[in-house]
Enzyme design. Structure first.
Site, PDB file in Angstrom:
ATOM      1  N   GLU A 257       0.448  -1.121  -0.048  1.00  0.00           N
ATOM      2  CA  GLU A 257       0.225  -0.198   0.142  1.00  0.00           C
ATOM      3  C   GLU A 257       1.202   1.199  -0.281  1.00  0.00           C
ATOM      4  OE1 GLU A 257      -4.023   2.204   2.077  1.00  0.00           O
ATOM      5  OE2 GLU A 257      -2.656   0.288   3.296  1.00  0.00           O
TER       6      GLU A 257
ATOM      7  N   ASP B  11      -3.564  12.316  -3.256  1.00  0.00           N
ATOM      8  CA  ASP B  11      -3.850  13.651  -3.629  1.00  0.00           C
ATOM      9  C   ASP B  11      -4.150  14.057  -5.198  1.00  0.00           C
ATOM     10  OD1 ASP B  11      -3.726  16.828  -3.574  1.00  0.00           O
ATOM     11  OD2 ASP B  11      -2.205  16.968  -2.035  1.00  0.00           O
TER      12      ASP B  11
ATOM     13  N   LYS C  54      -5.726  21.502  -9.683  1.00  0.00           N
ATOM     14  CA  LYS C  54      -5.199  22.784 -10.727  1.00  0.00           C
ATOM     15  C   LYS C  54      -4.374  22.052 -12.103  1.00  0.00           C
ATOM     16  CE  LYS C  54      -5.813  25.902  -6.994  1.00  0.00           C
ATOM     17  NZ  LYS C  54      -4.862  27.655  -6.367  1.00  0.00           N
TER      18      LYS C  54
ATOM     19  N   ASP D 273     -12.262  10.379  -3.877  1.00  0.00           N
ATOM     20  CA  ASP D 273     -13.352  10.526  -4.154  1.00  0.00           C
ATOM     21  C   ASP D 273     -14.109  12.439  -4.834  1.00  0.00           C
ATOM     22  OD1 ASP D 273     -11.841  12.193  -2.784  1.00  0.00           O
ATOM     23  OD2 ASP D 273     -13.110  12.448  -0.647  1.00  0.00           O
TER      24      ASP D 273
END
Length: 215
Positions: free
Chosen positions: A48, A122, A126, A158
């Site tokens: 992971e 993350d 932008k 998400d």
């Protein structure tokens, strides 16, 4: 490769700092003796990248005691929380690296990982931050080399920008097939994963999570 974001947040408790000093060296993937022992063994290995506080690794380590679990986390505070649970619950099949998962992939030998996941990376939404996203073609190529044939790579997000980026990036890469029978499967959390603190927050804020499974 440059790692963006903070490597350390709030001040660690004395116990967590002690675990970093005493426990971590004994289960660190930077320890060459430990690394060689792990990869000379025949056990299945689960990787992971961005394991956070390690909720998924803790759960899976108990459900699959014969497997070896490798957690890579760039942020010290998250890794320290994982160390605390490993120590408290006396878990012996989790190994940890505090660092950049992209670097770690380049160290691994071909066909050594049986299953891997990167959950909620993350999104760097932008357009000027596109290069900061972990899911890049070079990264996917490196991942495909270390994964065994027909093994599974789990990804989730998400954030709509990241979801779109993940699918477009995978579709451009010939090394992966999307393992899906119905589009609605994307909105069902795989049973193997824990409902982490981050996921609960995402649900409260009514963000739509998508789960991807690639072979």
């Amino acid at each position: 490769m440059k790692l963006f974001g903070r490597k350390k947040g709030r001040k660690l408790s004395l116990r967590k700092q002690s675990l970093l000093n005493i426990l971590l060296p004994n289960i660190s993937l930077e320890n060459e003796l430990i690394y060689q022992r792990i990869f000379n063994s025949d056990s299945n290995k689960f990787l992971e990248i961005g394991c956070g506080h390690g909720e998924n690794l803790i759960r899976l380590s108990k459900e699959r005691p014969e497997w070896t679990f490798l957690g890579v986390e760039p942020f010290i505070n998250g890794a320290a929380t994982l160390l605390e649970r490993i120590d408290t619950e006396k878990i012996s099949n989790i190994y940890v690296l505090i660092g950049d998962g992209r670097h770690f992939l380049t160290k691994l030998s071909k066909d050594t990982i049986s299953e891997a996941c990167i959950l909620f990376p993350d999104p760097w939404q932008k357009s000027r931050h596109v290069s900061r996203r972990i899911i890049q073609q070079e990264f996917l190529n490196d991942m495909s080399k270390i994964l065994k044939k027909n093994s599974t790579l789990h990804l989730s997000s998400d954030h709509p920008t990241a979801q779109d980026w993940i699918l477009k990036s995978i579709n451009k890469n010939k090394n992966y097939d999307w393992d899906i029978e119905n589009i609605y499967d994307c909105y069902q959390k795989p049973k193997i994963f824990e409902e982490t603190k981050y996921m609960k927050k995402s649900i409260r804020e009514m963000r739509k999570v998508m789960w991807f499974k690639f072979r």
